[in-house]
Design a protein around this motif. Structure first.
Motif, PDB file in Angstrom:
ATOM      1  N   ILE A 134       0.855  -1.126   0.120  1.00  0.00           N
ATOM      2  CA  ILE A 134      -0.054  -0.021   0.016  1.00  0.00           C
ATOM      3  C   ILE A 134       0.983   1.176  -0.012  1.00  0.00           C
ATOM      4  CG2 ILE A 134      -1.672   1.367   1.453  1.00  0.00           C
ATOM      5  CD1 ILE A 134      -2.940  -1.570   2.188  1.00  0.00           C
ATOM      6  N   GLY A 135       2.059   1.275   0.816  1.00  0.00           N
ATOM      7  CA  GLY A 135       2.902   2.488   0.991  1.00  0.00           C
ATOM      8  C   GLY A 135       3.520   2.705  -0.621  1.00  0.00           C
ATOM      9  N   ALA A 136       3.796   1.376  -0.945  1.00  0.00           N
ATOM     10  CA  ALA A 136       4.784   1.637  -2.391  1.00  0.00           C
ATOM     11  C   ALA A 136       3.617   2.078  -3.226  1.00  0.00           C
ATOM     12  CB  ALA A 136       5.305   0.131  -2.657  1.00  0.00           C
ATOM     13  N   SER A 137       2.464   1.760  -3.177  1.00  0.00           N
ATOM     14  CA  SER A 137       1.630   1.931  -4.323  1.00  0.00           C
ATOM     15  C   SER A 137       1.395   3.612  -4.125  1.00  0.00           C
ATOM     16  CB  SER A 137       0.290   1.271  -4.203  1.00  0.00           C
ATOM     17  OG  SER A 137       0.405  -0.079  -4.308  1.00  0.00           O
ATOM     18  N   ARG A 138       1.102   4.005  -3.117  1.00  0.00           N
ATOM     19  CA  ARG A 138       1.025   5.351  -3.085  1.00  0.00           C
ATOM     20  C   ARG A 138       2.123   6.421  -3.427  1.00  0.00           C
ATOM     21  NH1 ARG A 138      -1.566   4.462   3.046  1.00  0.00           N
ATOM     22  NH2 ARG A 138      -3.977   4.272   2.270  1.00  0.00           N
ATOM     23  N   THR A 139       3.236   5.684  -3.374  1.00  0.00           N
ATOM     24  CA  THR A 139       4.487   6.428  -3.660  1.00  0.00           C
ATOM     25  C   THR A 139       4.633   6.602  -5.386  1.00  0.00           C
ATOM     26  OG1 THR A 139       5.586   5.977  -1.693  1.00  0.00           O
ATOM     27  CG2 THR A 139       6.965   6.540  -3.456  1.00  0.00           C
ATOM     28  N   VAL A 140       4.474   5.192  -5.857  1.00  0.00           N
ATOM     29  CA  VAL A 140       4.569   5.392  -7.303  1.00  0.00           C
ATOM     30  C   VAL A 140       3.542   5.636  -8.002  1.00  0.00           C
ATOM     31  CG1 VAL A 140       6.369   3.273  -7.228  1.00  0.00           C
ATOM     32  CG2 VAL A 140       3.920   2.715  -7.517  1.00  0.00           C
ATOM     33  N   ALA A 141       2.316   5.841  -7.229  1.00  0.00           N
ATOM     34  CA  ALA A 141       1.420   6.497  -7.971  1.00  0.00           C
ATOM     35  C   ALA A 141       1.723   7.941  -8.550  1.00  0.00           C
ATOM     36  CB  ALA A 141       0.117   6.802  -7.077  1.00  0.00           C
ATOM     37  N   VAL A 142       2.527   8.557  -7.557  1.00  0.00           N
ATOM     38  CA  VAL A 142       2.988   9.921  -7.878  1.00  0.00           C
ATOM     39  C   VAL A 142       4.123   9.698  -9.079  1.00  0.00           C
ATOM     40  CG1 VAL A 142       3.989  11.990  -7.024  1.00  0.00           C
ATOM     41  CG2 VAL A 142       2.246  10.897  -5.948  1.00  0.00           C
ATOM     42  N   GLU A 143       5.089   8.746  -8.921  1.00  0.00           N
ATOM     43  CA  GLU A 143       6.333   8.731  -9.552  1.00  0.00           C
ATOM     44  C   GLU A 143       5.889   8.297 -11.072  1.00  0.00           C
ATOM     45  OE1 GLU A 143       9.838   6.635  -8.397  1.00  0.00           O
ATOM     46  OE2 GLU A 143       9.655   7.429  -6.309  1.00  0.00           O
ATOM     47  N   TRP A 144       4.736   7.352 -11.062  1.00  0.00           N
ATOM     48  CA  TRP A 144       4.515   6.884 -12.560  1.00  0.00           C
ATOM     49  C   TRP A 144       3.615   7.531 -13.218  1.00  0.00           C
ATOM     50  CZ3 TRP A 144       4.540   1.100 -10.640  1.00  0.00           C
ATOM     51  CH2 TRP A 144       6.089   0.568 -10.149  1.00  0.00           C
ATOM     52  N   ALA A 145       2.984   8.497 -12.658  1.00  0.00           N
ATOM     53  CA  ALA A 145       1.722   9.414 -13.140  1.00  0.00           C
ATOM     54  C   ALA A 145       2.184   9.851 -14.377  1.00  0.00           C
ATOM     55  CB  ALA A 145       1.215  10.400 -12.357  1.00  0.00           C
ATOM     56  N   PRO A 146       3.493  10.596 -14.579  1.00  0.00           N
ATOM     57  CA  PRO A 146       4.011  11.161 -15.917  1.00  0.00           C
ATOM     58  C   PRO A 146       4.053  10.049 -16.943  1.00  0.00           C
ATOM     59  CG  PRO A 146       5.454  11.511 -14.242  1.00  0.00           C
ATOM     60  CD  PRO A 146       4.349  10.650 -13.465  1.00  0.00           C
ATOM     61  N   LEU A 147       3.976   8.558 -16.700  1.00  0.00           N
ATOM     62  CA  LEU A 147       3.883   7.697 -17.655  1.00  0.00           C
ATOM     63  C   LEU A 147       2.482   7.201 -18.029  1.00  0.00           C
ATOM     64  CD1 LEU A 147       6.834   5.126 -16.317  1.00  0.00           C
ATOM     65  CD2 LEU A 147       6.884   6.610 -18.309  1.00  0.00           C
ATOM     66  N   GLY A 148       1.456   7.919 -17.506  1.00  0.00           N
ATOM     67  CA  GLY A 148       0.107   7.477 -17.620  1.00  0.00           C
ATOM     68  C   GLY A 148      -0.583   6.326 -16.720  1.00  0.00           C
ATOM     69  N   ILE A 149       0.400   6.037 -15.674  1.00  0.00           N
ATOM     70  CA  ILE A 149      -0.093   4.965 -14.932  1.00  0.00           C
ATOM     71  C   ILE A 149      -0.622   5.123 -13.708  1.00  0.00           C
ATOM     72  CG2 ILE A 149       0.972   2.648 -13.852  1.00  0.00           C
ATOM     73  CD1 ILE A 149       3.588   3.100 -15.516  1.00  0.00           C
ATOM     74  N   ARG A 150      -1.914   4.590 -13.751  1.00  0.00           N
ATOM     75  CA  ARG A 150      -2.628   4.717 -12.122  1.00  0.00           C
ATOM     76  C   ARG A 150      -2.532   3.254 -11.418  1.00  0.00           C
ATOM     77  NH1 ARG A 150      -7.328   4.066 -12.274  1.00  0.00           N
ATOM     78  NH2 ARG A 150      -7.810   3.155 -14.578  1.00  0.00           N
ATOM     79  N   VAL A 151      -2.223   3.702  -9.801  1.00  0.00           N
ATOM     80  CA  VAL A 151      -1.805   2.385  -9.086  1.00  0.00           C
ATOM     81  C   VAL A 151      -2.577   2.733  -7.949  1.00  0.00           C
ATOM     82  CG1 VAL A 151       0.133   1.066  -7.841  1.00  0.00           C
ATOM     83  CG2 VAL A 151       0.660   2.813  -9.869  1.00  0.00           C
ATOM     84  N   ASN A 152      -3.410   1.608  -7.774  1.00  0.00           N
ATOM     85  CA  ASN A 152      -4.327   1.537  -6.443  1.00  0.00           C
ATOM     86  C   ASN A 152      -4.531   0.011  -6.041  1.00  0.00           C
ATOM     87  OD1 ASN A 152      -6.176   4.235  -6.857  1.00  0.00           O
ATOM     88  ND2 ASN A 152      -5.995   3.508  -8.987  1.00  0.00           N
ATOM     89  N   CYS A 153      -5.124  -0.020  -4.947  1.00  0.00           N
ATOM     90  CA  CYS A 153      -5.173  -1.288  -4.321  1.00  0.00           C
ATOM     91  C   CYS A 153      -6.619  -1.508  -3.949  1.00  0.00           C
ATOM     92  CB  CYS A 153      -4.289  -1.214  -3.040  1.00  0.00           C
ATOM     93  SG  CYS A 153      -2.706  -0.967  -2.839  1.00  0.00           S
ATOM     94  N   VAL A 154      -6.901  -2.853  -4.062  1.00  0.00           N
ATOM     95  CA  VAL A 154      -8.302  -3.318  -3.349  1.00  0.00           C
ATOM     96  C   VAL A 154      -7.969  -3.946  -2.395  1.00  0.00           C
ATOM     97  CG1 VAL A 154     -10.226  -5.082  -4.025  1.00  0.00           C
ATOM     98  CG2 VAL A 154      -9.493  -3.239  -5.536  1.00  0.00           C
ATOM     99  N   ALA A 155      -8.551  -3.925  -0.844  1.00  0.00           N
ATOM    100  CA  ALA A 155      -8.347  -4.481   0.026  1.00  0.00           C
ATOM    101  C   ALA A 155      -9.601  -5.452   0.401  1.00  0.00           C
ATOM    102  CB  ALA A 155      -8.076  -3.738   1.161  1.00  0.00           C
ATOM    103  N   PRO A 156      -9.713  -6.878   0.105  1.00  0.00           N
ATOM    104  CA  PRO A 156     -10.958  -7.581   0.615  1.00  0.00           C
ATOM    105  C   PRO A 156     -10.989  -7.871   1.846  1.00  0.00           C
ATOM    106  CG  PRO A 156      -9.469  -8.668  -1.097  1.00  0.00           C
ATOM    107  CD  PRO A 156      -8.570  -7.636  -0.616  1.00  0.00           C
ATOM    108  N   GLY A 157     -12.200  -7.942   2.374  1.00  0.00           N
ATOM    109  CA  GLY A 157     -12.316  -8.490   3.782  1.00  0.00           C
ATOM    110  C   GLY A 157     -12.433  -9.939   3.545  1.00  0.00           C
ATOM    111  N   LEU A 158     -12.983 -10.464   4.636  1.00  0.00           N
ATOM    112  CA  LEU A 158     -13.214 -12.164   4.412  1.00  0.00           C
ATOM    113  C   LEU A 158     -13.743 -12.292   3.001  1.00  0.00           C
ATOM    114  CD1 LEU A 158     -12.800 -14.661   5.953  1.00  0.00           C
ATOM    115  CD2 LEU A 158     -15.176 -14.567   6.662  1.00  0.00           C
ATOM    116  N   THR A 159     -13.246 -13.135   2.376  1.00  0.00           N
ATOM    117  CA  THR A 159     -13.899 -13.475   0.871  1.00  0.00           C
ATOM    118  C   THR A 159     -14.138 -15.110   0.729  1.00  0.00           C
ATOM    119  OG1 THR A 159     -13.098 -11.393   0.288  1.00  0.00           O
ATOM    120  CG2 THR A 159     -13.918 -12.904  -1.600  1.00  0.00           C
TER     121      THR A 159
END
Ligand SMILES: CCC/C=C/C(=O)SCCNC(=O)CCNC(=O)[C@H](O)C(C)(C)COP(=O)([O-])OP(=O)([O-])OC[C@H]1O[C@@H](n2cnc3c(N)ncnc32)[C@H](O)[C@@H]1OP(=O)([O-])[O-]
Ligand SMILES: NC(=O)C1=CN([C@@H]2O[C@H](COP(=O)(O)OP(=O)(O)OC[C@H]3O[C@@H](n4cnc5c(N)ncnc54)[C@H](OP(=O)(O)O)[C@@H]3O)[C@@H](O)[C@H]2O)C=CC1
Length: 293
Positions: free
Chosen positions: A192-217
């Motif tokens: 999650i921490g890495a995703s938040r960081t590279v969401a900014v670093e990789w935005a110039p490349l047009g890349i969105r980075v998100n997470c999905v956190a499932p509960g009990l599935t």
């Protein structure tokens, strides 16, 4: 809508997933290519099949070729374009080969759902160093190799202006921790921490980075949990039921599709409210936390 774990499990078969209602239109991903790791079972299979139903060409990977082949055979029989690439995401050279195979096959990539992962339940105080390392390697290093390689792919194959590519990392709900699986919570908090960081670093490349956190599935993945934990699973959230693989898959699609075009660095929690109320003792409830009597 499922009400019992048994009903949720019934909704997790390829046939049920293929027939399940979805809010998305059938051509949403026409001409696009998606990669789903851990696509041979559970949430990954549900996501891969949903991408395929929505018109995407789909690559799935995982360690077990037979599981992947069964999903590919099922999807192809229904007219989908899907390939299986057996891959251990902990091995960077296997990840490299996976991306090369996708490029050779379709010459493009639009979405990655980085779902492969897992752990074993044990009280943290008893973790062996080898066990801790195995879970960190699977869920932090493996997920990282995948997301970094995806970003490199899009640096090598620049996206047209105004077009974005998407990475969705499937993690766990980390806010309150999760007794019995501290190793995976540590690994996923790292992602999650890495995703938040590279969401900014990789935005110039047009890349969105998100997470999905499932509960009990309700997936085959729950088979590793002890009966005393499973008995209490209905207490995991205010809805008093597990989620279904399809419910998590639809969240992954929401972030991957144009519906997610203004979303990056975000964590979408899909847990029936479990973050607010509920208990999830994955290795069983310790004596200390039992009610007297
Ligand atoms: C409900 C909660 C919400 C989340 C749900 C889900 O995620 S559902 C999805 C769930 N799906 C999945 O979880 C599926 C994927 N999960 C996995 O593949 C494994 O959990 C893995 C990540 C450890 C495999 O890594 P690997 O192949 O490298 O592992 P390995 O087998 O070679 O073991 C390495 C070391 O780990 C240790 N250790 C292992 N097991 C136990 C245990 N039961 N007990 C104690 N310790 C255990 C042990 O030290 C072992 O070394 P040893 O003693 O053998 O020398
Ligand atoms: N079910 C739940 O309650 C929850 C699940 N999650 C997470 O969702 C994801 C999917 O889990 P779920 O569908 O439930 O369970 P599954 O066990 O069915 O799915 C995990 C998938 O990941 C693959 N996988 C595991 N390790 C590797 C690896 N090193 N390389 C490649 N593939 C790997 C497995 O295939 P193979 O073994 O063949 O490699 C399997 O297909 C996991 O990350 C899980 O931790 C998060 C919160 C809750």
């Amino acid at each position: 809508m499922s009400t019992t774990p048994e009903q949720a499990e019934q909704q997790n078969t390829p046939e049920a997933l293929w027939a399940a209602e979805t809010v998305y239109r059938p051509d949403l991903f026409a001409g696009k290519v998606a990669l789903v790791s851990g696509g041979g079972s559970g949430i990954g299979r549900a996501t891969a099949l949903l991408f395929a139903r929505l018109g995407a060409k789909v690559a799935i990977c995982g360690r077990t070729a037979e599981k992947l082949d069964a999903v590919v055979e099922f999807a192809r029989a229904r007219g989908a374009e899907m390939i299986a690439v057996p891959t251990n995401v902990r091995e960077p050279e296997q990840v490299e080969a996976l991306f090369a195979r996708i490029d050779d096959t379709w010459g493009r990539l639009d979405c990655v759902v980085n779902n492969a992962g897992g752990q074993y339940p044990q009280q943290a105080i008893d973790y062996a160093p080898k066990g801790w390392a195995a879970v960190i390697n699977n869920n932090l290093n493996g997920s990282w190799y995948m997301m970094q390689r995806a970003a490199q792919y899009w640096r090598e194959h620049p996206l047209p202006t105004g077009v974005s590519a998407s990475i969705v990392n499937v993690v766990v709900v980390t806010e309150r921790g999760m007794p019995g699986v501290a190793h995976t919570v540590a690994a996923r908090a790292g992602i999650i921490g890495a995703s938040r960081t590279v969401a900014v670093e990789w935005a110039p490349l047009g890349i969105r980075v998100n997470c999905v956190a499932p509960g009990l599935t309700a997936t085959e993945g729950l088979s590793v949990y002890p009966p005393e934990a499973v008995r209490e699973f209905p207490l995991a959230n205010p809805m008093k039921r597990p989620g279904t693989a399809m419910e998590i898959a639809e969240g992954c699609i929401y972030l991957s599709a144009s519906s997610g075009r203004f979303i990056t660095g975000e964590v979408l929690t899909i847990d029936g409210g479990g973050k607010l109320w509920g208990e999830l003792w994955t290795a069983g409830r310790p004596e200390y936390y039992k009610l007297p009597g």
